[in-house]
Design a protein around this motif. Sequence first.
Motif, PDB file in Angstrom:
ATOM      1  N   UNK A  30       0.836  -1.205   0.000  1.00  0.00           N
ATOM      2  CA  UNK A  30       0.000   0.000   0.000  1.00  0.00           C
ATOM      3  C   UNK A  30       0.872   1.256   0.000  1.00  0.00           C
ATOM      4  N   UNK A  31       1.930   1.244   0.780  1.00  0.00           N
ATOM      5  CA  UNK A  31       2.849   2.381   0.794  1.00  0.00           C
ATOM      6  C   UNK A  31       3.525   2.517  -0.564  1.00  0.00           C
ATOM      7  N   UNK A  32       3.896   1.383  -1.164  1.00  0.00           N
ATOM      8  CA  UNK A  32       4.506   1.428  -2.499  1.00  0.00           C
ATOM      9  C   UNK A  32       3.559   2.085  -3.497  1.00  0.00           C
ATOM     10  N   UNK A  33       2.294   1.703  -3.483  1.00  0.00           N
ATOM     11  CA  UNK A  33       1.321   2.288  -4.410  1.00  0.00           C
ATOM     12  C   UNK A  33       1.160   3.787  -4.159  1.00  0.00           C
ATOM     13  N   UNK A  34       1.149   4.177  -2.889  1.00  0.00           N
ATOM     14  CA  UNK A  34       1.062   5.595  -2.541  1.00  0.00           C
ATOM     15  C   UNK A  34       2.287   6.346  -3.062  1.00  0.00           C
ATOM     16  N   UNK A  35       3.436   5.715  -2.896  1.00  0.00           N
ATOM     17  CA  UNK A  35       4.686   6.325  -3.371  1.00  0.00           C
ATOM     18  C   UNK A  35       4.676   6.502  -4.895  1.00  0.00           C
ATOM     19  N   UNK A  36       4.253   5.482  -5.623  1.00  0.00           N
ATOM     20  CA  UNK A  36       4.231   5.557  -7.088  1.00  0.00           C
ATOM     21  C   UNK A  36       3.347   6.718  -7.560  1.00  0.00           C
ATOM     22  N   UNK A  37       2.212   6.898  -6.922  1.00  0.00           N
ATOM     23  CA  UNK A  37       1.332   8.024  -7.264  1.00  0.00           C
ATOM     24  C   UNK A  37       2.015   9.354  -6.954  1.00  0.00           C
ATOM     25  N   UNK A  38       2.706   9.394  -5.810  1.00  0.00           N
ATOM     26  CA  UNK A  38       3.378  10.626  -5.400  1.00  0.00           C
ATOM     27  C   UNK A  38       4.514  10.997  -6.348  1.00  0.00           C
ATOM     28  N   UNK A  39       5.291  10.001  -6.780  1.00  0.00           N
ATOM     29  CA  UNK A  39       6.513  10.267  -7.538  1.00  0.00           C
ATOM     30  C   UNK A  39       6.251  10.452  -9.033  1.00  0.00           C
ATOM     31  N   UNK A  40       5.050  10.147  -9.500  1.00  0.00           N
ATOM     32  CA  UNK A  40       4.768  10.185 -10.944  1.00  0.00           C
ATOM     33  C   UNK A  40       5.184  11.504 -11.607  1.00  0.00           C
ATOM     34  N   UNK A  41       4.894  12.677 -11.022  1.00  0.00           N
ATOM     35  CA  UNK A  41       5.301  13.920 -11.690  1.00  0.00           C
ATOM     36  C   UNK A  41       6.812  14.115 -11.781  1.00  0.00           C
ATOM     37  N   UNK A  42       7.579  13.352 -11.004  1.00  0.00           N
ATOM     38  CA  UNK A  42       9.028  13.530 -10.952  1.00  0.00           C
ATOM     39  C   UNK A  42       9.781  12.432 -11.704  1.00  0.00           C
ATOM     40  N   UNK A  43       9.077  11.399 -12.150  1.00  0.00           N
ATOM     41  CA  UNK A  43       9.719  10.213 -12.701  1.00  0.00           C
ATOM     42  C   UNK A  43      10.563  10.454 -13.932  1.00  0.00           C
TER      43      UNK A  43
END
Length: 284
Positions: A30-43
């Motif tokens: 769940x934290x990984x999924x939250x992180x992926x959403x958070x980092x998307x603009x910076x990827x």
Amino acid sequence: MLNVRFVILWLAFMLLCLPCRGRHRVEDRLIFDEYVSHIEPFGAGAIADVIIETARFFLDRPYVASTLEKEPEQLTVNLREFDCTTFVETVLALSHTVKSSAHPAFEDFCEKLQQIRYRNGIVSDYTGRLHYFTDWIYENEKSGFVRDVTKEAGGKPYKPDLDFMSSHPERYRQLKSNSGFAGILRKKEREISERNVYSILPEAEIKAGEDAVKEGDIVCFVTDIKGLDVSHVGFIHRHAGQLTFIHASSSAKKVIINPQPVREYVGQSPHTKGLMIVRPQDRE
């Protein structure tokens, strides 16, 4: 007829339970999924930018020591709490995961974490984990994850003299319960100590070398404690006009942006004699 909501919840649960090598909890996914959403603009940014944003994502997560010390040896995935080394490994693995795929998967992250934490990316037993950070640097440089830039920052030749683990087996659960492991580690300690590949930026020369240090570099605090090499690690961060670092702090008991500059931190650490600087590489 099955309740539609029940089916959706069941499918979601099954997705969360997809296999990942090693130990982890549902909460980590769940934290990984939250992180992926958070980092998307910076990827799409540079690896250094992704690393800093990833490190900041975990600010205030608790510091917990010895989360890897379980038997039998398996990859342990823990996005809930960190020590300084697991924080660096996790941030580096997550950053490479999002940089290498448009659709990052938890299993991809697990694979990269294993590659970073274990010699040749293979979980064999306790002795295959990269316990000494100089060895960690050497192996991860070979794998293309990082590059040691200490010499470029003005570093001087440095040879670690390692024997702490094999000399103090009583401090390590796995060495106490497996009598042959200390001998294996003793041989590896000698091998690491004989390498002529390391440099150290002495405390007195840190100021002169600061311009060569970049955002997102891994900063390694070299210790004078007998038998050890590196006592602490974090990520360089230029914050509020000063060169500091993000790390899992044992004194603050959480992940923080260090309030002091790196030089001041070193000056107040009685056993720190200098730095090693390691630059994450973009492997795309």
